[in-house]
Write a protein that holds these residues in place. Structure first.
Motif, PDB file in Angstrom:
ATOM      1  N   THR A  95      47.235  21.284  26.093  1.00  0.00           N
ATOM      2  CA  THR A  95      48.117  21.529  24.939  1.00  0.00           C
ATOM      3  C   THR A  95      48.872  20.282  24.500  1.00  0.00           C
ATOM      4  OG1 THR A  95      49.924  22.160  26.398  1.00  0.00           O
ATOM      5  CG2 THR A  95      48.514  23.937  25.622  1.00  0.00           C
ATOM      6  N   THR A  96      48.540  19.142  25.083  1.00  0.00           N
ATOM      7  CA  THR A  96      49.305  17.945  24.732  1.00  0.00           C
ATOM      8  C   THR A  96      48.370  16.848  24.250  1.00  0.00           C
ATOM      9  OG1 THR A  96      49.112  17.181  26.996  1.00  0.00           O
ATOM     10  CG2 THR A  96      51.122  18.378  26.438  1.00  0.00           C
ATOM     11  N   GLY A  97      48.960  15.792  23.753  1.00  0.00           N
ATOM     12  CA  GLY A  97      48.153  14.658  23.312  1.00  0.00           C
ATOM     13  C   GLY A  97      48.763  13.997  22.100  1.00  0.00           C
ATOM     14  N   PRO A  98      48.166  12.887  21.678  1.00  0.00           N
ATOM     15  CA  PRO A  98      48.756  12.102  20.588  1.00  0.00           C
ATOM     16  C   PRO A  98      48.753  12.820  19.232  1.00  0.00           C
ATOM     17  CG  PRO A  98      46.622  11.214  21.247  1.00  0.00           C
ATOM     18  CD  PRO A  98      46.966  12.269  22.239  1.00  0.00           C
ATOM     19  N   THR A  99      47.949  13.879  19.087  1.00  0.00           N
ATOM     20  CA  THR A  99      47.914  14.556  17.791  1.00  0.00           C
ATOM     21  C   THR A  99      48.895  15.738  17.733  1.00  0.00           C
ATOM     22  OG1 THR A  99      46.088  15.933  18.567  1.00  0.00           O
ATOM     23  CG2 THR A  99      45.497  13.943  17.347  1.00  0.00           C
ATOM     24  N   VAL A 100      49.637  15.963  18.824  1.00  0.00           N
ATOM     25  CA  VAL A 100      50.503  17.151  18.872  1.00  0.00           C
ATOM     26  C   VAL A 100      51.939  16.813  18.465  1.00  0.00           C
ATOM     27  CG1 VAL A 100      51.462  18.961  20.349  1.00  0.00           C
ATOM     28  CG2 VAL A 100      49.126  18.149  20.719  1.00  0.00           C
ATOM     29  N   ILE A 101      52.451  17.540  17.499  1.00  0.00           N
ATOM     30  CA  ILE A 101      53.876  17.441  17.160  1.00  0.00           C
ATOM     31  C   ILE A 101      54.613  18.584  17.852  1.00  0.00           C
ATOM     32  CG2 ILE A 101      55.563  17.539  15.270  1.00  0.00           C
ATOM     33  CD1 ILE A 101      53.984  15.383  14.299  1.00  0.00           C
ATOM     34  N   LEU A 102      54.018  19.771  17.816  1.00  0.00           N
ATOM     35  CA  LEU A 102      54.628  20.925  18.469  1.00  0.00           C
ATOM     36  C   LEU A 102      53.512  21.773  19.081  1.00  0.00           C
ATOM     37  CD1 LEU A 102      57.300  22.571  18.907  1.00  0.00           C
ATOM     38  CD2 LEU A 102      56.652  23.858  16.874  1.00  0.00           C
ATOM     39  N   GLY A 103      53.549  21.926  20.398  1.00  0.00           N
ATOM     40  CA  GLY A 103      52.531  22.718  21.101  1.00  0.00           C
ATOM     41  C   GLY A 103      52.812  24.199  20.989  1.00  0.00           C
ATOM     42  N   PRO A 104      52.128  25.015  21.807  1.00  0.00           N
ATOM     43  CA  PRO A 104      52.269  26.468  21.667  1.00  0.00           C
ATOM     44  C   PRO A 104      53.572  27.002  22.244  1.00  0.00           C
ATOM     45  CG  PRO A 104      50.630  25.939  23.330  1.00  0.00           C
ATOM     46  CD  PRO A 104      51.110  24.638  22.786  1.00  0.00           C
ATOM     47  N   LYS A 105      54.664  26.834  21.551  1.00  0.00           N
ATOM     48  CA  LYS A 105      55.957  27.311  22.020  1.00  0.00           C
ATOM     49  C   LYS A 105      56.577  28.290  21.043  1.00  0.00           C
ATOM     50  CE  LYS A 105      57.399  23.061  24.217  1.00  0.00           C
ATOM     51  NZ  LYS A 105      57.578  21.848  23.459  1.00  0.00           N
ATOM     52  N   GLU A 106      56.376  28.029  19.752  1.00  0.00           N
ATOM     53  CA  GLU A 106      57.057  28.851  18.748  1.00  0.00           C
ATOM     54  C   GLU A 106      56.035  29.690  17.977  1.00  0.00           C
ATOM     55  OE1 GLU A 106      60.012  26.659  16.587  1.00  0.00           O
ATOM     56  OE2 GLU A 106      60.388  25.322  18.268  1.00  0.00           O
ATOM     57  N   ASP A 107      56.392  30.081  16.762  1.00  0.00           N
ATOM     58  CA  ASP A 107      55.503  30.962  16.010  1.00  0.00           C
ATOM     59  C   ASP A 107      54.186  30.302  15.617  1.00  0.00           C
ATOM     60  OD1 ASP A 107      57.261  33.545  14.941  1.00  0.00           O
ATOM     61  OD2 ASP A 107      58.418  31.796  15.554  1.00  0.00           O
ATOM     62  N   ALA A 108      54.201  28.981  15.484  1.00  0.00           N
ATOM     63  CA  ALA A 108      52.980  28.266  15.119  1.00  0.00           C
ATOM     64  C   ALA A 108      53.065  26.874  15.722  1.00  0.00           C
ATOM     65  CB  ALA A 108      52.856  28.189  13.597  1.00  0.00           C
ATOM     66  N   GLY A 109      51.906  26.239  15.915  1.00  0.00           N
ATOM     67  CA  GLY A 109      51.877  24.864  16.424  1.00  0.00           C
ATOM     68  C   GLY A 109      51.817  23.870  15.277  1.00  0.00           C
ATOM     69  N   ILE A 110      52.079  22.599  15.585  1.00  0.00           N
ATOM     70  CA  ILE A 110      52.036  21.580  14.531  1.00  0.00           C
ATOM     71  C   ILE A 110      51.227  20.376  15.014  1.00  0.00           C
ATOM     72  CG2 ILE A 110      53.379  20.153  12.932  1.00  0.00           C
ATOM     73  CD1 ILE A 110      55.718  22.030  13.295  1.00  0.00           C
ATOM     74  N   LEU A 111      50.283  19.946  14.163  1.00  0.00           N
ATOM     75  CA  LEU A 111      49.443  18.786  14.446  1.00  0.00           C
ATOM     76  C   LEU A 111      49.840  17.643  13.536  1.00  0.00           C
ATOM     77  CD1 LEU A 111      46.174  20.824  14.677  1.00  0.00           C
ATOM     78  CD2 LEU A 111      47.085  19.384  16.526  1.00  0.00           C
ATOM     79  N   LYS A 112      49.618  16.434  14.040  1.00  0.00           N
ATOM     80  CA  LYS A 112      50.072  15.265  13.296  1.00  0.00           C
ATOM     81  C   LYS A 112      49.019  14.840  12.275  1.00  0.00           C
ATOM     82  CE  LYS A 112      51.682  10.618  14.255  1.00  0.00           C
ATOM     83  NZ  LYS A 112      52.089   9.688  15.310  1.00  0.00           N
ATOM     84  N   LEU A 113      49.427  14.804  11.010  1.00  0.00           N
ATOM     85  CA  LEU A 113      48.534  14.273   9.977  1.00  0.00           C
ATOM     86  C   LEU A 113      48.777  12.770   9.873  1.00  0.00           C
ATOM     87  CD1 LEU A 113      46.429  15.193   7.932  1.00  0.00           C
ATOM     88  CD2 LEU A 113      48.259  15.593   6.298  1.00  0.00           C
ATOM     89  N   ASP A 114      50.034  12.375   9.796  1.00  0.00           N
ATOM     90  CA  ASP A 114      50.417  10.965   9.911  1.00  0.00           C
ATOM     91  C   ASP A 114      51.885  10.929  10.355  1.00  0.00           C
ATOM     92  OD1 ASP A 114      51.948  11.535   7.674  1.00  0.00           O
ATOM     93  OD2 ASP A 114      50.944  10.117   6.350  1.00  0.00           O
ATOM     94  N   ASP A 115      52.521   9.775  10.258  1.00  0.00           N
ATOM     95  CA  ASP A 115      53.903   9.698  10.743  1.00  0.00           C
ATOM     96  C   ASP A 115      54.838  10.575   9.920  1.00  0.00           C
ATOM     97  OD1 ASP A 115      53.238   8.082  12.770  1.00  0.00           O
ATOM     98  OD2 ASP A 115      53.643   6.210  11.698  1.00  0.00           O
ATOM     99  N   GLU A 116      54.444  10.840   8.683  1.00  0.00           N
ATOM    100  CA  GLU A 116      55.323  11.591   7.800  1.00  0.00           C
ATOM    101  C   GLU A 116      55.026  13.094   7.773  1.00  0.00           C
ATOM    102  OE1 GLU A 116      55.185  10.104   3.824  1.00  0.00           O
ATOM    103  OE2 GLU A 116      56.996  11.180   3.211  1.00  0.00           O
ATOM    104  N   TYR A 117      53.740  13.422   7.794  1.00  0.00           N
ATOM    105  CA  TYR A 117      53.354  14.828   7.589  1.00  0.00           C
ATOM    106  C   TYR A 117      52.658  15.462   8.786  1.00  0.00           C
ATOM    107  CZ  TYR A 117      54.439  14.440   2.631  1.00  0.00           C
ATOM    108  OH  TYR A 117      55.081  14.287   1.431  1.00  0.00           O
ATOM    109  N   GLY A 118      52.838  16.755   8.912  1.00  0.00           N
ATOM    110  CA  GLY A 118      52.147  17.522   9.940  1.00  0.00           C
ATOM    111  C   GLY A 118      51.468  18.750   9.345  1.00  0.00           C
ATOM    112  N   ILE A 119      50.504  19.273  10.094  1.00  0.00           N
ATOM    113  CA  ILE A 119      49.820  20.503   9.695  1.00  0.00           C
ATOM    114  C   ILE A 119      50.213  21.613  10.669  1.00  0.00           C
ATOM    115  CG2 ILE A 119      47.566  21.651   9.514  1.00  0.00           C
ATOM    116  CD1 ILE A 119      48.095  19.710   7.242  1.00  0.00           C
TER     117      ILE A 119
END
Lengths: 811, 267
Positions: A95-119
């Motif tokens: 569940t971790t790695g350089p593309t992870v902004i937020l892992g499976p903790k809350e209602d949804a996870g977040i992946l890194k698109l770039d330094d500014e934006y996430g998916i």
């Protein structure tokens, strides 16, 4: 609703007696009931807690519970809410790695698109409701999943719908009619809800087989766009004691009360009527307005630099949302049930607290920002005029004591340690491999007599009719009539639409180069043969699909749809599935790293079995998000030019087990495609590089239906509009049926002669050989195997089979 | 002032869902655009400061009664009707088109509702239908929407369940043709008209996809030009670079024409 976590926390409940007081008239005297009396009491009150679980509550909170508390624990300790059978095993997933902004903790996870934006991504199931009332079940499935993405503070930008239905071609009229009814109603529910809220559907798939006759699967994935420094957490903000708790949306009624507990039951046809009440009522119109109003609140909060907590009301309703908001911020919550907006009179306290009325969220906001929130929902977007009784309203406050306290008619009806409410319980379930899967110490399966066998089929002289028959199978045939029922162009950012390529692609930031790809996968038949390899294949295929448009896989979600965890053989399938997902994700690394592609969100759906106790085909459905630096480099699967070369990577193997070809003969076989991780990585990386160097005209992964279906789909394009055929010359020692239909992993690519040398070099970097298999042109598909013509079909014949197969099955 | 940009009000009725892209396309074509959230306290007078109005797609008021029927009775629409009479531009796309028809402003030959947008007749996909079609521009008379020149055949998506232009008044279509009010008709890739599915995606009479008022400053169009205004949005627009992808596609001319028309009007 919160996805599955992989973390672990155990805190001692705070039962200090002074704080523990409730109104005595509300207490249920569990400690003095004998087992028989307790069982009767639970049954009478429709509480599905086991006896030992009910007694555990007394121990946990240090006194007998109130009736409201009993209902709360009933919901919180359901499989659906607590992941009680799965939580311990889910820790295996990376569940971790350089593309992870937020892992499976809350209602949804977040992946890194770039330094500014996430998916933001969330993945949910709504299987049982969709089997009982398919239209509403599917629609509320969309609604709930969209809320998970929205409540992170994101704009919802795309969705995908993996669906599994029963056998539409069954000889039993009642089975086929019911299947067709459920399928068309589910599709309609998704379209009606998803289209109205204005979120494009960019991916999805449909499989049909008899294992889903009594239990369809409706999984839903949504993605959202967010700025990484503007995430709103499902958590009471720091120093929030005294903040207001605000509920927004539809007034509370009794709909969906006990929905979480219902999701954790086995469906019995006889109980269908009784279960209808547990399904929620969708209101996409209200959701449309709530989404836009919430976007305005996000904007206002950014401007005012205010920290807020935001959470959707899913399973367990306002109780679950507010207790989790409080517990994750390590504060208490006090709500006055008399202040809740309701649309029915005389609702009991536990129904007001726990009903799963749709289209609601909860905010935690500082008092000086409350009015702003109320004004946006109530005045600017006029919720009271959008749906009767809809509004935003303060219902309580954040308190310093870490208690979850509910007041009703002047009485305290719930007053428990907030962590005790949210912590849930765990079970270590027993697992047992069915005899045919038992392996000796060396890992060999010696139980030959128990093993499903590999059929011995004799190849026919030509493969024209087998190919047409495979193309007509509902899971292979084009789903354009379904995709065209969904809005896939709203928001105006769609680059590749459903069905045009292996994955959908959007460019979510107008004027910027980023592309975001999305795809879902899991083959039920592979999982029936072997739940481990079925799961590995799901990961490999979904990543190939993302790569085939030119995007790099950066993150995964899973929805684990399995049978009954209390049955050791069905729980074994679940554990094997997790092991497969984990091995797949850990071995097909994020390109340019040796880091696993991480799971950032997920869901577990157990008890997917028919009344006679047979499980569905194990279904570890995965979704994958891909990132493209420059969306303009993306390609589709359709052949673009006459006279290009067609090339294969991934040699064909005798791996027809679980294949569509075997399905024609009603066989399952055993030789599943086995994933060679090094080769899988290398092929995927090679394809991504070649596409991003603009060396390919078209690319398609080989999966269901094997090489022949891949080439046919490249000829036909997304909607059967393709006009350029192909001639293939295959020299290979494999028997023809395996060569044409084996589903061994690989890609087929269209490469212009002038790009061949550069493409060869791009793949050579990863030690992957390009195998030339033919050329584009003509209005036919001709295939020669070792100088024998084995297929010769007009495009028109291919089109007729592939375009009408699904519609004919649904007639 | 030469560089003063026309101002468009993108009207959002509750339930509509295309407001962001509607605003974006106006801005790309060189205009200013604000999204107006319609509620009962909005004073219709605020619309007077705008030069044009864009009513986009979605399900205004949940399409209760009929698509567009409730919004058509909103005081905001009465005001837009008034403003249109002054020569301001009104563009209604999809649900916006349904609203304009329900107000009677399209076709606007008499002060009553003369057309309807009925449920699609489609042999393959029942109800809501989203696909790419071709429309043909065959109006020689200059109006607010073809000033910038426009390709004869445009590739454009439809996304609706009730998009079939129809009328009980047989003479009306003749009148509309004569007045050159029919701006777009469904056709094949080469511009040939065929009344059958899939060329005509919803069964519209005379293959009508878009109709203007007689004066040529109001357009009701069922397909979505804002979803076909950049090259990147077009199906199979591959093998081009990023800059090429971000350029205007043929449908953008519709919005450029609106800007040119309004600039002229503002002089």
């Amino acid at each position: 609703m919160k996805g599955h976590e992989t973390g672990n926390r155990q805190e001692k409940a705070d039962n200090n007696s002074a704080k523990n007081e409730v109104d005595n008239s509300e207490l249920v005297n569990i400690s003095e009931m004998n087992d028989k009396e307790l069982a009767e009491f639970l049954k009478k009150n429709a509480i599905s807690l086991k006896l030992n679980e009910a007694r555990k509550i007394v121990e946990l909170i240090g006194r007998n519970p109130t009736i409201t508390e009993l209902h709360i624990f009933n919901i919180q300790w359901s499989e659906h809410s607590s992941y009680k059978s799965s939580k311990n095993s889910l820790k295996l997933l990376p569940t971790t790695g350089p593309t992870v902004i937020l892992g499976p903790k809350e209602d949804a996870g977040i992946l890194k698109l770039d330094d500014e934006y996430g998916i933001v991504i969330s993945h949910e199931s709504h299987n049982h409701p969709s089997q009982v009332v398919p239209y509403e079940g599917a629609a509320t499935g969309i609604g709930g999943n969209v809320r998970d993405v929205l409540c992170m503070g994101a704009k919802v930008i795309g969705g995908a719908d993996p669906l599994r239905f029963g056998d539409a071609l069954s000889e039993s009229k009642s089975v086929s009619n019911r299947t067709k009814y459920i399928a068309s109603q589910v599709i309609n529910g998704i379209a009606t809800y998803g289209n109205a809220i204005g979120v494009p559907v960019i991916a999805g798939d449909i499989y049909m087989n008899s294992s889903f006759n009594d239990n369809c699967l409706v999984n839903v994935v949504h993605i959202g766009l967010i700025k990484n420094n503007e995430i709103i957490h499902s958590c009471a903000p720091e120093n929030s004691v005294g903040y207001d708790v605000i509920v927004i949306g539809k007034p509370t009624d009794n709909s969906g009360f006990g929905g979480a507990a219902f999701a954790s039951l086995i469906l019995d046809e006889k109980d269908k009527e009784n279960n209808r009440g547990a399904v929620q009522v969708p209101d996409p119109f209200l959701k449309n307005v709530l989404m836009r109003a919430s976007y305005k609140v996000f904007e206002a909060a950014r401007k005012a630099k205010v920290s807020l907590g935001f959470k959707d009301c899913g399973a367990g309703g306002i109780m679950c949302a507010t207790s989790e908001l409080g517990a994750s911020g390590d504060v208490g919550i006090e709500l006055n049930l008399d202040d809740f907006p309701v649309s029915m009179q005389n609702l009991p306290s536990y129904v007001i607290a726990c009903s799963e009325t749709q289209e609601r969220f909860c905010w935690i906001a500082p008092k000086n920002f409350t009015q702003k929130i109320l004004d946006i929902y109530n005045k600017e977007f006029e919720l009271p005029n959008v749906a009767e009784g809809a509004c935003a309203k303060v219902i309580g406050k954040v308190i310093a004591e870490k208690r979850y306290r509910l007041l009703f008619n002047g009485k305290t009806v719930c007053n428990a340690d907030i962590h005790a409410i949210t912590e849930g319980i765990r079970y270590n379930r027993e697992s047992k491999a069915p005899d045919e899967h038992k392996e000796d110490k060396k890992g060999n399966n010696n139980n030959k007599q128990n093993k499903t066998s590999e059929p011995e089929l004799i190849d026919t002289a030509d493969f024209n009719s087998p190919l047409l028959d495979v193309l007509k199978l509902p899971q292979i045939a084009s789903k354009y009539t379904v995709y065209e029922h969904y809005d896939n162009t709203v928001q105006a950012n769609t680059i590749i639409r459903c069905g045009e390529a292996d994955a959908g692609l959007i460019a979510p930031l107008p004027g910027k180069k980023y592309g975001v790809a999305l795809k879902v996968d899991s083959n039920p038949r592979y999982n029936r043969v072997n739940p481990y390899h079925g799961a590995v294949n799901a990961i490999a295929e979904v990543m190939r699909n993302i790569a085939a448009v030119g995007a790099t896989p950066i993150g995964l979600t899973d929805c684990l749809n399995y049978g009954n965890p209390e049955k050791p053989e069905q729980f074994w399938q679940f554990l094997e599935g997790i092991r497969g997902l984990s091995d797949g994700a850990k071995n097909i690394w994020v390109k340019g790293t040796t880091n696993a592609v991480p799971f950032v969100s997920g869901n577990v759906s157990f008890y997917n079995e028919s009344a006679n106790g047979k499980s569905i085909d194990p279904s570890p459905i995965v979704a994958c998000v891909g990132r493209m630096e420059d969306y303009s480099k993306a390609i589709t699967m359709k052949i673009k030019k006459i006279g290009s070369g067609l090339y294969l990577v991934g040699p064909r193997k005798n791996e027809l087990g679980g294949s569509a070809y075997y399905e024609l003969f009603d066989e399952l076989g055993t030789n599943l495609p086995k994933t060679d991780f090094a080769q899988e990585r290398n092929m995927i990386y090679g394809v991504i590089d070649a596409i991003n160097q603009r060396l390919l005209f078209a690319c398609h992964d080989i999966s269901d239906g094997g090489l022949m279906v891949a080439v046919t789909e490249m000829i036909l394009g997304g909607k059967g509009e393709g006009k350029i055929g192909a001639s293939l010359l295959l020299n290979d020692d494999l028997k023809t049926s395996a060569l044409l239909f084996s589903e061994s992993s690989g890609f087929v690519m269209e490469i212009e002669d002038k790009n061949f040398a550069a493409a060869e070099k791009a793949f050579a970097r990863y030690d992957v050989d390009l195998i030339k298999i033919g050329e584009t042109g003509g209005d036919y598909l001709i295939v020669n195997h070792n100088d024998n013509e084995v297929i010769n079909l007009d495009i028109a014949a291919l089109k007729d089979a592939w375009m009408n197969g699904f519609g004919d099955a649904m007639k | 002032m030469a560089n003063k940009r026309p101002k468009i009000a993108v009207i959002w009725f509750p339930g509509q869902n295309c407001e962001d892209e509607s605003k974006l396309v106006c801005e790309f074509a060189g205009m200013k655009a604000d999204i107006i959230v319609v509620n009962s306290s909005v004073d219709p007078k605020i619309l007077e400061q705008y030069d044009g109005f864009f009513i986009g797609g979605g399900w205004s008021y949940e399409d209760r009664i009929r698509a567009g029927a409730i919004a058509a009775k909103d005081p905001i629409m009465l005001k837009i009707k008034e403003e249109a009479k002054k020569g301001k531009v009104v563009l209604g796309v999809c649900n916006g088109a349904q609203i304009l028809v329900e107000t009677g402003i399209i076709p606007g030959l008499r002060d009553k509702v003369q057309l309807a947008l009925a449920p699609n007749t489609n042999p393959k996909v029942f109800g809501y239908y989203n696909t790419w079609v071709y429309v043909k521009h065959e109006c020689k008379k200059t109006n607010a929407f073809n000033l910038a020149g426009i390709d004869e055949v445009l590739h454009i998506p439809v996304a609706h369940g009730e998009g079939r232009f129809t009328t009980t008044d047989k003479e009306l279509i003749k009148q509309l043709i004569k007045n050159e009010q029919i701006l777009f008709r469904y056709c094949d890739e080469d511009g040939n008209i065929d009344e059958k599915y899939p060329i005509n995606p919803n069964g519209a009479v005379y293959n009508i996809a878009g109709i203007t008022n007689k004066e040529g400053n109001v357009l009701a169009i069922m397909p979505h030009p804002e979803r076909a205004s950049w090259n990147k949005q077009l199906p199979y627009f591959e093998q081009h670079n990023f800059e090429e992808n971000e350029k205007a596609a043929p449908c953008m001319k519709l919005f450029e024409s609106i800007r040119m028309y309004l600039e002229k009007r503002m002089k």
